[in-house]
Design a protein around this motif. Sequence first.
Motif, PDB file in Angstrom:
ATOM      1  N   PHE A  42     -25.214  14.156  -0.448  1.00  0.00           N
ATOM      2  CA  PHE A  42     -25.324  15.202  -1.455  1.00  0.00           C
ATOM      3  C   PHE A  42     -26.602  14.968  -2.240  1.00  0.00           C
ATOM      4  O   PHE A  42     -27.167  13.872  -2.212  1.00  0.00           O
ATOM      5  CB  PHE A  42     -24.118  15.152  -2.407  1.00  0.00           C
ATOM      6  N   LYS A  80     -28.365  20.518 -12.733  1.00  0.00           N
ATOM      7  CA  LYS A  80     -27.795  21.344 -11.667  1.00  0.00           C
ATOM      8  C   LYS A  80     -26.568  20.672 -11.068  1.00  0.00           C
ATOM      9  O   LYS A  80     -26.361  19.471 -11.214  1.00  0.00           O
ATOM     10  CB  LYS A  80     -28.833  21.603 -10.584  1.00  0.00           C
ATOM     11  N   GLU A  81     -25.774  21.454 -10.373  1.00  0.00           N
ATOM     12  CA  GLU A  81     -24.594  20.911  -9.714  1.00  0.00           C
ATOM     13  C   GLU A  81     -25.000  20.127  -8.466  1.00  0.00           C
ATOM     14  O   GLU A  81     -26.023  20.390  -7.849  1.00  0.00           O
ATOM     15  CB  GLU A  81     -23.638  22.035  -9.324  1.00  0.00           C
ATOM     16  N   ARG A  82     -24.146  19.171  -8.120  1.00  0.00           N
ATOM     17  CA  ARG A  82     -24.393  18.397  -6.909  1.00  0.00           C
ATOM     18  C   ARG A  82     -24.197  19.307  -5.696  1.00  0.00           C
ATOM     19  O   ARG A  82     -23.226  20.044  -5.594  1.00  0.00           O
ATOM     20  CB  ARG A  82     -23.437  17.198  -6.866  1.00  0.00           C
ATOM     21  N   GLU A  83     -25.127  19.210  -4.770  1.00  0.00           N
ATOM     22  CA  GLU A  83     -25.140  20.087  -3.599  1.00  0.00           C
ATOM     23  C   GLU A  83     -24.869  19.289  -2.330  1.00  0.00           C
ATOM     24  O   GLU A  83     -25.480  18.219  -2.140  1.00  0.00           O
ATOM     25  CB  GLU A  83     -26.507  20.772  -3.505  1.00  0.00           C
ATOM     26  N   TRP A 126     -18.397   7.031  -3.769  1.00  0.00           N
ATOM     27  CA  TRP A 126     -19.778   7.485  -3.905  1.00  0.00           C
ATOM     28  C   TRP A 126     -20.697   6.277  -4.038  1.00  0.00           C
ATOM     29  O   TRP A 126     -20.359   5.290  -4.697  1.00  0.00           O
ATOM     30  CB  TRP A 126     -19.929   8.349  -5.152  1.00  0.00           C
ATOM     31  N   GLN A 148     -28.683  16.128  -6.104  1.00  0.00           N
ATOM     32  CA  GLN A 148     -28.508  16.725  -7.419  1.00  0.00           C
ATOM     33  C   GLN A 148     -29.787  16.618  -8.222  1.00  0.00           C
ATOM     34  O   GLN A 148     -30.379  15.541  -8.341  1.00  0.00           O
ATOM     35  CB  GLN A 148     -27.362  16.039  -8.168  1.00  0.00           C
ATOM     36  N   ASP A 204     -34.991  15.373  -5.288  1.00  0.00           N
ATOM     37  CA  ASP A 204     -33.680  15.277  -5.934  1.00  0.00           C
ATOM     38  C   ASP A 204     -33.236  13.825  -5.906  1.00  0.00           C
ATOM     39  O   ASP A 204     -33.850  12.977  -5.245  1.00  0.00           O
ATOM     40  CB  ASP A 204     -32.622  16.094  -5.165  1.00  0.00           C
TER      41      ASP A 204
END
Length: 124
Positions: free
Chosen positions: A40, A46-49, A114, A42, A95
Amino acid sequence: EVQLQASGGGLVQAGGSLRLSCAASGFSGGPEPDYAIGWFRQAPGKEREGVSCISSRGENPYYADSVKGRFTISSDHAKNTFYLEMDMLRPEDTDVYYCNMRGRSGDGSPFNSWGQGTQVTVSS
């Protein structure tokens, strides 16, 4: 407890490549591993993508549209490590990247772990 250690981020020029690694420890999958690994990213505010993920069976990897054809997810079970090969990097790929592993351990208990983030910066 499954713990993840991410590495491999850095500064690269546009068009260049980086390989992120995520080393897993404390995982016991048993005779029929059931988990997924993923990456992911981020940006601040912003939101984690989700960037890419794949199951322990290695079938049908997912890639975000923005990275298809440029990023490749893979794993080395012998080393308990999975990777994200990033080619043709663009400034918009800049990112903090996080690795994730989730599923069920060999005893059936669920987990969702994570790694710490690793910064990727792509200069134009």
